[in-house]
Structure formats: structure tokens, C-alpha cells
Design a protein around this motif. Structure first.
Motif, PDB file in Angstrom:
ATOM      1  N   ASP A  61      22.908  -7.732 -14.825  1.00  0.00           N
ATOM      2  CA  ASP A  61      23.456  -6.604 -14.050  1.00  0.00           C
ATOM      3  C   ASP A  61      21.959  -6.173 -13.434  1.00  0.00           C
ATOM      4  N   SER A  62      20.943  -5.940 -14.239  1.00  0.00           N
ATOM      5  CA  SER A  62      19.653  -5.570 -13.559  1.00  0.00           C
ATOM      6  C   SER A  62      18.822  -6.351 -12.416  1.00  0.00           C
ATOM      7  N   VAL A  63      19.501  -7.664 -12.193  1.00  0.00           N
ATOM      8  CA  VAL A  63      18.617  -8.593 -11.381  1.00  0.00           C
ATOM      9  C   VAL A  63      19.954  -8.608 -10.132  1.00  0.00           C
ATOM     10  N   LYS A  64      20.882  -8.461 -10.368  1.00  0.00           N
ATOM     11  CA  LYS A  64      21.843  -8.699  -9.195  1.00  0.00           C
ATOM     12  C   LYS A  64      21.329  -8.272  -7.838  1.00  0.00           C
ATOM     13  N   GLY A  65      21.533  -9.176  -6.722  1.00  0.00           N
ATOM     14  CA  GLY A  65      21.137  -8.744  -5.533  1.00  0.00           C
ATOM     15  C   GLY A  65      19.664  -9.021  -5.108  1.00  0.00           C
ATOM     16  N   ARG A  66      19.003  -9.171  -6.233  1.00  0.00           N
ATOM     17  CA  ARG A  66      17.505  -9.285  -6.119  1.00  0.00           C
ATOM     18  C   ARG A  66      17.159 -10.762  -6.638  1.00  0.00           C
ATOM     19  N   PHE A  67      17.547 -11.474  -7.559  1.00  0.00           N
ATOM     20  CA  PHE A  67      17.045 -12.705  -7.826  1.00  0.00           C
ATOM     21  C   PHE A  67      18.274 -13.598  -7.523  1.00  0.00           C
ATOM     22  N   THR A  68      17.663 -14.816  -7.087  1.00  0.00           N
ATOM     23  CA  THR A  68      18.693 -16.067  -6.869  1.00  0.00           C
ATOM     24  C   THR A  68      18.325 -17.241  -7.589  1.00  0.00           C
ATOM     25  N   ILE A  69      19.541 -17.795  -8.247  1.00  0.00           N
ATOM     26  CA  ILE A  69      19.011 -19.118  -9.045  1.00  0.00           C
ATOM     27  C   ILE A  69      19.744 -20.151  -8.333  1.00  0.00           C
ATOM     28  N   SER A  70      19.132 -21.242  -8.236  1.00  0.00           N
ATOM     29  CA  SER A  70      19.397 -22.616  -7.713  1.00  0.00           C
ATOM     30  C   SER A  70      18.914 -23.614  -8.536  1.00  0.00           C
ATOM     31  N   ARG A  71      19.607 -24.702  -8.338  1.00  0.00           N
ATOM     32  CA  ARG A  71      19.261 -26.067  -9.232  1.00  0.00           C
ATOM     33  C   ARG A  71      19.066 -27.342  -8.005  1.00  0.00           C
ATOM     34  N   ASP A  72      18.284 -28.278  -8.442  1.00  0.00           N
ATOM     35  CA  ASP A  72      18.321 -29.613  -7.574  1.00  0.00           C
ATOM     36  C   ASP A  72      18.793 -30.470  -8.794  1.00  0.00           C
ATOM     37  N   ASN A  73      20.076 -31.092  -8.740  1.00  0.00           N
ATOM     38  CA  ASN A  73      20.479 -32.018  -9.572  1.00  0.00           C
ATOM     39  C   ASN A  73      19.915 -33.206  -9.751  1.00  0.00           C
ATOM     40  N   ALA A  74      19.252 -33.672  -8.659  1.00  0.00           N
ATOM     41  CA  ALA A  74      18.691 -35.087  -8.279  1.00  0.00           C
ATOM     42  C   ALA A  74      17.382 -35.086  -9.248  1.00  0.00           C
ATOM     43  N   LYS A  75      16.677 -33.808  -9.281  1.00  0.00           N
ATOM     44  CA  LYS A  75      15.562 -33.601  -9.844  1.00  0.00           C
ATOM     45  C   LYS A  75      15.401 -32.784 -11.221  1.00  0.00           C
ATOM     46  N   ASN A  76      16.682 -32.523 -11.753  1.00  0.00           N
ATOM     47  CA  ASN A  76      16.823 -31.851 -12.913  1.00  0.00           C
ATOM     48  C   ASN A  76      15.786 -30.578 -12.814  1.00  0.00           C
ATOM     49  N   THR A  77      15.884 -29.821 -11.855  1.00  0.00           N
ATOM     50  CA  THR A  77      15.068 -28.711 -11.642  1.00  0.00           C
ATOM     51  C   THR A  77      15.978 -27.500 -11.661  1.00  0.00           C
ATOM     52  N   VAL A  78      15.471 -26.328 -11.995  1.00  0.00           N
ATOM     53  CA  VAL A  78      16.240 -25.005 -11.684  1.00  0.00           C
ATOM     54  C   VAL A  78      14.984 -24.114 -11.153  1.00  0.00           C
ATOM     55  N   LEU A  79      15.381 -23.349 -10.220  1.00  0.00           N
ATOM     56  CA  LEU A  79      14.722 -22.525  -9.632  1.00  0.00           C
ATOM     57  C   LEU A  79      15.065 -21.017  -9.717  1.00  0.00           C
ATOM     58  N   LEU A  80      14.045 -20.114  -9.723  1.00  0.00           N
ATOM     59  CA  LEU A  80      14.545 -18.548  -9.894  1.00  0.00           C
ATOM     60  C   LEU A  80      13.606 -18.032  -8.599  1.00  0.00           C
ATOM     61  N   GLN A  81      14.204 -17.525  -7.644  1.00  0.00           N
ATOM     62  CA  GLN A  81      13.609 -16.631  -6.559  1.00  0.00           C
ATOM     63  C   GLN A  81      13.843 -15.307  -7.002  1.00  0.00           C
ATOM     64  N   MET A  82      12.635 -14.581  -7.272  1.00  0.00           N
ATOM     65  CA  MET A  82      12.829 -13.166  -7.523  1.00  0.00           C
ATOM     66  C   MET A  82      12.252 -12.282  -6.617  1.00  0.00           C
ATOM     67  N   ASN A  83      12.897 -11.447  -5.907  1.00  0.00           N
ATOM     68  CA  ASN A  83      12.441 -10.569  -4.840  1.00  0.00           C
ATOM     69  C   ASN A  83      12.698  -9.093  -5.255  1.00  0.00           C
ATOM     70  N   SER A  84      11.878  -8.334  -4.400  1.00  0.00           N
ATOM     71  CA  SER A  84      12.172  -6.861  -4.866  1.00  0.00           C
ATOM     72  C   SER A  84      11.681  -6.718  -6.273  1.00  0.00           C
ATOM     73  N   LEU A  85      10.720  -7.159  -6.747  1.00  0.00           N
ATOM     74  CA  LEU A  85      10.312  -6.959  -8.205  1.00  0.00           C
ATOM     75  C   LEU A  85       9.913  -5.537  -8.337  1.00  0.00           C
ATOM     76  N   LYS A  86      10.367  -5.409  -9.633  1.00  0.00           N
ATOM     77  CA  LYS A  86      10.078  -3.789 -10.177  1.00  0.00           C
ATOM     78  C   LYS A  86       9.455  -3.897 -11.558  1.00  0.00           C
ATOM     79  N   PRO A  87       8.559  -3.060 -11.895  1.00  0.00           N
ATOM     80  CA  PRO A  87       7.864  -3.086 -13.195  1.00  0.00           C
ATOM     81  C   PRO A  87       8.397  -3.376 -14.346  1.00  0.00           C
TER      82      PRO A  87
END
Length: 120
Positions: A61-87
Motif C-alpha cells: 500500500d505504501s508504494v502504490k502509484g510510485r513504484f512499478t515492477i516489471s520483468r523480462d522473462n527472456a532474461k530472467n530479470t525483474v526490475l523495480l522503478q522507484m519514483n517519488s522516493l520518500k525517507p
């Protein structure tokens, strides 16, 4: 054995952005779910975001709307884009991958953790 290598943590000012990456390698037949958790000293590890193979995602709940998770199945990779970061996002972030080494043997692996520090 399945190895996870995380990268992308660091120090950023409040309002800034970071992108975390986690690459899985080794004895992998298929991957079901990939996710990111975080932990601060004295508290339980909490889910930040998760994504399953076909794409559905879920977020803490605390990251909804600010963080985005995505994955590349071909590369077995997961990414986490973190925007509007807070302390309060300051924590050690851990990658988690669940899948199959062979069709009948599952695995549940964790990365070594990467520190994210957000200054006010």
C-alpha cells in the motif's frame, strides 16, 4: 542452484528515483513469481511489489502509484522503478524469485540485498 544478482541501490534525495534490477541465473527451468521485499532494522520484511509470469502485479500500500515492477522473462530479470522516493522508503531491498529447477523441483531464492537510502 539458482543465483540472484541485485543492482541499483544507493543514496538519493527525497523526490528522486532509483531503479533496482535483479537477474536470476543457474539451474532454472521456469520462473513463476518475482518480487521485491524490503526490511529495516527491528521490523519484519515486507512486500514491496510482486509480479507473476503472465503479468499480474501487486504492490504494498505504501508504494502504490510510485513504484512499478516489471520483468523480462527472456532474461530472467525483474526490475523495480522507484519514483517519488520518500525517507520512509529507506531500507534494504531484497529480490525474491520462485520457480522450478526441473519440472518437479521448485526453488525459492533470495538476493543478497541492496541498500536504498533516501535523504530528506
Amino acid at each position: 542452484q539458482v543465483q540472484l544478482v541485485e543492482s541499483g541501490g544507493g543514496l538519493v534525495q527525497a523526490g528522486g528515483s532509483l531503479r533496482l534490477s535483479c537477474a536470476a541465473s543457474g539451474d532454472i527451468f521456469s520462473i513463476n513469481a518475482m518480487g521485491w521485499y524490503r526490511q529495516v532494522p527491528g521490523k519484519q520484511r515486507e512486500l514491496v511489489a510482486g509480479i507473476v509470469r503472465d503479468g499480474p502485479t501487486n504492490y504494498g500500500d505504501s508504494v502504490k502509484g510510485r513504484f512499478t515492477i516489471s520483468r523480462d522473462n527472456a532474461k530472467n530479470t525483474v526490475l523495480l522503478q522507484m519514483n517519488s522516493l520518500k525517507p520512509e522508503d529507506t531500507a534494504v531491498y531484497y529480490c525474491n524469485v520462485i520457480g522450478w529447477r526441473v519440472p518437479s523441483i521448485s526453488f525459492d531464492s533470495w538476493g543478497q540485498g541492496t541498500q536504498v537510502t533516501v535523504s530528506s
